[in-house]
Design a protein around this motif. Structure first.
Motif, PDB file in Angstrom:
ATOM      1  N   ILE A  37     -12.805  10.180  -6.845  1.00 32.65           N
ATOM      2  CA  ILE A  37     -13.030   8.759  -6.566  1.00 32.65           C
ATOM      3  C   ILE A  37     -12.248   8.327  -5.328  1.00 32.65           C
ATOM      4  O   ILE A  37     -12.738   7.584  -4.490  1.00 32.65           O
ATOM      5  CB  ILE A  37     -12.634   7.912  -7.786  1.00 32.65           C
ATOM      6  CG1 ILE A  37     -13.583   8.202  -8.947  1.00 32.65           C
ATOM      7  CG2 ILE A  37     -12.636   6.430  -7.436  1.00 32.65           C
ATOM      8  CD1 ILE A  37     -13.141   7.618 -10.258  1.00 32.65           C
ATOM      9  N   ARG A  38     -11.018   8.850  -5.186  1.00 37.70           N
ATOM     10  CA  ARG A  38     -10.181   8.448  -4.064  1.00 37.70           C
ATOM     11  C   ARG A  38     -10.728   8.951  -2.733  1.00 37.70           C
ATOM     12  O   ARG A  38     -10.742   8.244  -1.744  1.00 37.70           O
ATOM     13  CB  ARG A  38      -8.770   8.997  -4.270  1.00 37.70           C
ATOM     14  CG  ARG A  38      -7.695   8.224  -3.552  1.00 37.70           C
ATOM     15  CD  ARG A  38      -6.377   8.968  -3.620  1.00 37.70           C
ATOM     16  NE  ARG A  38      -5.691   8.768  -4.891  1.00 37.70           N
ATOM     17  CZ  ARG A  38      -4.565   8.054  -4.996  1.00 37.70           C
ATOM     18  NH1 ARG A  38      -4.055   7.458  -3.945  1.00 37.70           N
ATOM     19  NH2 ARG A  38      -3.973   7.948  -6.163  1.00 37.70           N
ATOM     20  N   TYR A  39     -11.202  10.207  -2.716  1.00 33.65           N
ATOM     21  CA  TYR A  39     -11.587  10.816  -1.434  1.00 33.65           C
ATOM     22  C   TYR A  39     -13.077  11.091  -1.308  1.00 33.65           C
ATOM     23  O   TYR A  39     -13.534  11.548  -0.275  1.00 33.65           O
ATOM     24  CB  TYR A  39     -10.826  12.131  -1.244  1.00 33.65           C
ATOM     25  CG  TYR A  39      -9.344  11.932  -1.159  1.00 33.65           C
ATOM     26  CD1 TYR A  39      -8.790  11.245  -0.089  1.00 33.65           C
ATOM     27  CD2 TYR A  39      -8.504  12.399  -2.146  1.00 33.65           C
ATOM     28  CE1 TYR A  39      -7.435  11.036  -0.011  1.00 33.65           C
ATOM     29  CE2 TYR A  39      -7.137  12.205  -2.081  1.00 33.65           C
ATOM     30  CZ  TYR A  39      -6.601  11.517  -1.008  1.00 33.65           C
ATOM     31  OH  TYR A  39      -5.265  11.314  -0.930  1.00 33.65           O
TER      32      TYR A  39
ATOM     33  N   SER B  31       0.841  -1.194   0.000  1.00 34.52           N
ATOM     34  CA  SER B  31       0.000   0.000   0.000  1.00 34.52           C
ATOM     35  C   SER B  31       0.881   1.252   0.000  1.00 34.52           C
ATOM     36  O   SER B  31       1.853   1.323   0.745  1.00 34.52           O
ATOM     37  CB  SER B  31      -0.889  -0.040   1.244  1.00 34.52           C
ATOM     38  OG  SER B  31      -1.763   1.033   1.230  1.00 34.52           O
ATOM     39  N   GLY B  32       0.569   2.186  -0.832  1.00 35.14           N
ATOM     40  CA  GLY B  32       1.342   3.422  -0.911  1.00 35.14           C
ATOM     41  C   GLY B  32       2.493   3.352  -1.889  1.00 35.14           C
ATOM     42  O   GLY B  32       3.245   4.314  -2.034  1.00 35.14           O
ATOM     43  N   SER B  33       2.634   2.243  -2.583  1.00 32.44           N
ATOM     44  CA  SER B  33       3.770   2.111  -3.498  1.00 32.44           C
ATOM     45  C   SER B  33       3.520   2.823  -4.832  1.00 32.44           C
ATOM     46  O   SER B  33       4.441   2.964  -5.631  1.00 32.44           O
ATOM     47  CB  SER B  33       4.076   0.628  -3.726  1.00 32.44           C
ATOM     48  OG  SER B  33       2.931  -0.022  -4.259  1.00 32.44           O
TER      49      SER B  33
ATOM     50  N   SER C 167      -2.155   2.731  -7.588  1.00 34.22           N
ATOM     51  CA  SER C 167      -3.344   3.479  -8.034  1.00 34.22           C
ATOM     52  C   SER C 167      -2.940   4.672  -8.880  1.00 34.22           C
ATOM     53  O   SER C 167      -3.570   4.969  -9.904  1.00 34.22           O
ATOM     54  CB  SER C 167      -4.146   3.963  -6.827  1.00 34.22           C
ATOM     55  OG  SER C 167      -4.621   2.872  -6.099  1.00 34.22           O
ATOM     56  N   THR C 168      -1.915   5.377  -8.442  1.00 37.66           N
ATOM     57  CA  THR C 168      -1.459   6.550  -9.184  1.00 37.66           C
ATOM     58  C   THR C 168      -1.090   6.163 -10.614  1.00 37.66           C
ATOM     59  O   THR C 168      -1.496   6.832 -11.577  1.00 37.66           O
ATOM     60  CB  THR C 168      -0.250   7.174  -8.472  1.00 37.66           C
ATOM     61  OG1 THR C 168      -0.602   7.441  -7.117  1.00 37.66           O
ATOM     62  CG2 THR C 168       0.179   8.459  -9.156  1.00 37.66           C
ATOM     63  N   LEU C 169      -0.341   5.069 -10.759  1.00 37.75           N
ATOM     64  CA  LEU C 169       0.071   4.634 -12.095  1.00 37.75           C
ATOM     65  C   LEU C 169      -1.147   4.282 -12.959  1.00 37.75           C
ATOM     66  O   LEU C 169      -1.237   4.692 -14.117  1.00 37.75           O
ATOM     67  CB  LEU C 169       1.017   3.431 -11.972  1.00 37.75           C
ATOM     68  CG  LEU C 169       1.611   2.909 -13.286  1.00 37.75           C
ATOM     69  CD1 LEU C 169       2.318   4.026 -14.048  1.00 37.75           C
ATOM     70  CD2 LEU C 169       2.582   1.756 -13.020  1.00 37.75           C
TER      71      LEU C 169
HETATM   72  N1  LIG Z   1      -4.281  12.873  -3.711  1.00 40.09           N
HETATM   73  C1  LIG Z   1      -3.157  12.592  -3.017  1.00 40.09           C
HETATM   74  N2  LIG Z   1      -2.642  13.537  -2.211  1.00 40.09           N
HETATM   75  C2  LIG Z   1      -1.518  13.303  -1.537  1.00 40.09           C
HETATM   76  N3  LIG Z   1      -0.841  12.168  -1.588  1.00 40.09           N
HETATM   77  C3  LIG Z   1      -1.308  11.184  -2.356  1.00 40.09           C
HETATM   78  C4  LIG Z   1      -2.504  11.356  -3.114  1.00 40.09           C
HETATM   79  N4  LIG Z   1      -2.734  10.210  -3.789  1.00 40.09           N
HETATM   80  C5  LIG Z   1      -1.726   9.384  -3.467  1.00 40.09           C
HETATM   81  N5  LIG Z   1      -0.878   9.953  -2.600  1.00 40.09           N
HETATM   82  C6  LIG Z   1       0.358   9.395  -2.098  1.00 40.09           C
HETATM   83  O1  LIG Z   1       1.052   8.818  -3.180  1.00 40.09           O
HETATM   84  C7  LIG Z   1       1.618   7.606  -2.815  1.00 40.09           C
HETATM   85  C8  LIG Z   1       1.124   6.508  -3.716  1.00 40.09           C
HETATM   86  O2  LIG Z   1      -0.238   6.275  -3.483  1.00 40.09           O
HETATM   87  P1  LIG Z   1      -1.121   5.211  -4.288  1.00 40.09           P
HETATM   88  O3  LIG Z   1      -0.865   5.407  -5.716  1.00 40.09           O
HETATM   89  O4  LIG Z   1      -2.498   5.344  -3.814  1.00 40.09           O
HETATM   90  O5  LIG Z   1      -0.508   3.838  -3.780  1.00 40.09           O
HETATM   91  P2  LIG Z   1      -1.205   2.412  -3.797  1.00 40.09           P
HETATM   92  O6  LIG Z   1      -2.346   2.445  -4.698  1.00 40.09           O
HETATM   93  O7  LIG Z   1      -0.114   1.498  -4.229  1.00 40.09           O
HETATM   94  O8  LIG Z   1      -1.593   2.160  -2.372  1.00 40.09           O
HETATM   95  C9  LIG Z   1       1.268   7.349  -1.364  1.00 40.09           C
HETATM   96  O9  LIG Z   1       2.359   7.794  -0.583  1.00 40.09           O
HETATM   97  C10 LIG Z   1       0.094   8.243  -1.143  1.00 40.09           C
HETATM   98  O10 LIG Z   1       0.057   8.703   0.185  1.00 40.09           O
END
Ligand SMILES: Nc1ncnc2c1ncn2[C@@H]1O[C@H](COP(=O)(O)OP(=O)(O)O)[C@@H](O)[C@H]1O
Ligand SMILES: [Mg+2]
Lengths: 275, 414
Positions: free
Chosen positions: B411-413, A43-45, A48-50
């Motif tokens: 979607i995330r929040y 988690s946090g890697s 989702s962002t990618l």
């Molecule tokens: N909207 C956001 N604002 C601030 N930090 C974010 C946001 N979305 C993701 N992060 C940070 O980016 C990093 C990657 O998150 P994410 O892509 O959600 O990881 P995963 O899906 O693998 O858990 C994490 O450190 C998360 O805290």
């Protein structure tokens, strides 16, 4: 085989106020047509962002993303919306069906977005309900369906526009093991029968096992599973360069850092006076 | 840019409807707020209209009429030498203009005297045959009677004046006046009627006799100083303009009531001003309550809007969704508010609203205690459109906010 997804040196950093949160750091990824690829990582890697960047749901700071040879980072918001509609299907961890639509309407809706008539769209919806084996539940609203059933509707909705790529963000995370396994099985079958490319993020071992290819993410970087040499840790300043921010923001961030350093320096002095 | 999506508008409508029905209590509350606001506006406007018409009507019909015609300068300085030179021509013009309700008067300053004291008054000679066509003074005679044709040296006084002089019905009253050459004349009159209107302006300061008697007393047979005309409010301006054109060869002043007594008109304007203020307040409440509802429902659905966008709904279509909801609420609120308002006005327009508890008996200011609300279509239109527009405007901000959502974040929040 040609890659239908191609990312190069992709960087993404989130800023919460003046606090940087590095998310992706130099991602080079190629996904080929028909793959059933799984993005693993804690988690946090950055999984989702990618997925969000590849799916044109959000922007990157630098680097490039080409999907079907289209540079999606340079698209306008409206172009991206159309791009998602035509080429990408999304499946989310929390199912995310439209509450006021029945299962069938959820699926038909995206077809109507593509300009198809209501009747045709409902026909297509019936077809996909059969494909995900819940044709008898078409008239139910999401809150009358179990998690597994909702996720099947979500998969049907993702496929109904006949996209080349399905992006699924932890699709089994909210499901029990058996339901999750059935769902993986379903997706695998669809992948093989339709040739649709799947890119799935997950840390579910069952999903990883089903993968035709496993990509591991750690701290926003792709790590080779078999490599024993850990990647050097990335510094925040290199992952989140302040230079990318507009001038006003930059000044704010610099000032903030200056003051927080001063505060740190001052506090021991204060303590000594008190003691 | 986009291929046409014929069925999306239909879906937008359906989604909006289902969302509103899904939050029925909230929807009804908002619709109700708009409806009650609008209904109270409609009612208040009509009540005001009824009150003003009643008041202005009473005011004009008490003594001054809707329009008066005098010789130029007479109203500022009433002197008998400024009599109307050609009253036949004026009367004829009025008749040909279709103005039937007119009456002639001779008016002059004078004194009334009893054994005990004297009081300055306006001496008014009225034509008993025609006066009742222009005023309702007759109805305000509480003691005794009004003038009758054939009356000679009979007098009507206000209750206050009669009291001051300490005279009763049938008593002798001496009236002192000046003829048109400034020579003092005095005659003895018999008191036949006392005005008991409760209005300060009527109950003192006037001595009324028949036109013929006053003409004889001041030696001006057949002469008059004043034409009094009675017209519905809406015809007054037109009539003044028309008469000015037709009577321009005589040096006359043609004065509507509100030029003679501007305070009354100003009071009405001020009173309406308060209502505009009230409209502002109601519009604010309508916008605030609808904004609240729509923002709330927008924030609740942040994630859903993100999903809508993720699966291919454009920002404009998302905005249209919220605007449609605003429209539904606005139209429903406006319709039910209009209906509620009209029913209220209709019922109270029949029964009347009794103000006798609120109004003291002393200064009634020409208001009947029973007010009948009257619908004024122009204002009704303006009020309804204002509410409708306000309710649409309230949808714009939430719609704009929703269209600016970033799908991934939503979607995330959400
Ligand atoms: N909207 C956001 N604002 C601030 N930090 C974010 C946001 N979305 C993701 N992060 C940070 O980016 C990093 C990657 O998150 P994410 O892509 O959600 O990881 P995963 O899906 O693998 O858990 C994490 O450190 C998360 O805290
Ligand atoms: Mg995630």
């Amino acid at each position: 085989m040609t890659s239908i997804i191609k990312t190069r040196d992709l960087h993404k950093c989130y800023w919460v106020g003046t606090m940087p949160h590095p998310a992706l750091h130099g991602i080079d990824l190629d996904i080929e047509q028909g793959e059933f690829a799984v993005l693993a990582g804690r988690s946090g890697s950055g999984k989702s962002t990618l997925l969000n960047i590849i799916g044109a749901l959000e922007s990157a700071d630098s680097g490039s993303v080409e999907v079907f040879d289209q540079n999606i980072l340079q698209m306008t918001q409206d172009r991206r919306t159309r791009f998602r509609l035509d080429h990408i299907g999304f499946v989310f961890q929390a199912y995310n069906l439209i509450r006021v639509f029945s299962a069938r309407e959820n699926i038909a809706y995206v077809c109507q977005l593509q300009g198809k008539s209501k009747e045709e769209s409902l026909e297509i919806a019936n077809h996909w309900l059969r494909e995900v084996e819940i044709e008898h539940l078409g008239y139910r609203k999401p809150d009358q369906l179990s998690g597994g059933q909702q996720q099947r509707v979500a998969i049907a909705r993702a496929l109904a526009t006949e996209p080349q790529i399905i992006l699924a963000d932890e699709p089994t995370a909210n499901l029990d093991t058996q339901t999750g396994r059935n769902l993986i099985h379903l997706m695998q079958g669809l992948n093989q029968r339709l040739g649709t490319t799947f890119l799935i993020s997950s840390h579910d071992p069952d999903v990883k096992e089903a993968a035709s290819r496993l990509i591991k993410l750690a701290d926003g970087q792709i790590v080779d599973e078999w490599s024993t040499i850990p990647k050097p840790p990335i510094s925040i300043s290199s992952a989140c360069p302040v230079q990318n921010k507009p001038l006003g923001e930059r000044v704010r961030i610099k000032l903030n850092r200056m003051f927080s350093r001063r505060r740190r320096k001052q506090s021991p002095k204060d303590n000594s006076r008190h003691s | 840019m986009h291929a046409s999506r014929p069925s999306i508008n239909q879906i937008t409508l359906a989604v909006a409807l289902r969302n509103l029905l899904g939050h029925l209590p909230r929807t009804l509350l908002t619709v109700g707020a708009i409806a009650v606001g609008l209904a109270s506006l409609i009612f208040l406007w009509s009540f005001n209209e009824g009150l003003h018409r009643n008041m202005l009507g009473n005011f004009q019909q008490a003594i001054i009429g809707s329009i008066q015609i005098h010789h130029q300068g007479y109203f500022q300085q009433p002197e008998l030498s400024d009599y109307i030179r050609n009253p036949e021509k004026v009367a004829e013009t009025l008749e040909t203009s279709g103005i039937e309700n007119h009456s002639q008067r001779l008016e002059s300053f004078g004194l009334v005297a009893s054994d005990e004291t004297t009081e300055g008054v306006m001496l008014i000679g009225m034509d008993p045959n025609t006066e009742t066509r222009v005023t309702e003074l007759e109805k305000r005679i509480g003691i005794g009677r009004f003038l009758q044709p054939g009356d000679s040296y009979t007098l009507i006084l206000g209750a206050t004046t009669a009291n001051n002089l300490n005279v009763r019905l049938g008593d002798e009253v001496i009236v002192v006046g000046y003829d048109r050459y400034g020579v003092m004349v005095a005659e003895s009159f018999t008191l036949i009627g006392i005005i008991t209107s409760g209005e300060m302006g009527l109950d003192r300061g006037m001595a009324i006799t028949s036109l013929e008697t006053l003409q004889e007393m001041v030696d001006m047979p057949g002469q008059v100083t004043t034409f009094v005309i009675n017209l519905p409010e809406k015809n007054i301006d037109k009539a003044v303009k028309q008469l000015n054109e037709q009577l321009h060869e005589q040096p006359l002043e043609i004065m509507p009531w509100y030029v003679m007594f501007p305070v009354m008109k100003e009071w009405v304007t001020l009173h309406n001003g308060f209502l505009y203020l009230f409209i502002g307040v109601v519009l604010f409440i309508v916008i605030a309550s609808e904004l609240n509802t729509l923002l709330l429902s927008m924030l609740e659905r942040t994630r859903e809007f993100g999903v809508f966008m993720a699966i291919g709904t454009t920002r404009q279509e998302v905005a249209a969704l919220l605007i449609t909801e605003a429209l539904f609420i606005g139209i429903l609120g406006t319709l039910s508010g209009t209906l509620l308002g009209l029913i209220t006005v209709f019922i109270t327009g029949i029964t009347g609203i009794d103000l006798s508890i609120l109004l003291g008996s002393t200064s009634r200011f020409y208001v009947d205690p029973l007010v009948y609300p009257q619908l004024e279509l122009g204002r009704l239109g303006i009020t309804i459109s204002a509410i409708l527009i306000a309710s649409m405007v309230a949808g714009l901000y939430p719609a704009w906010r929703a269209s600016q959502l970033q799908p991934a974040e939503a979607i995330r929040y959400g």
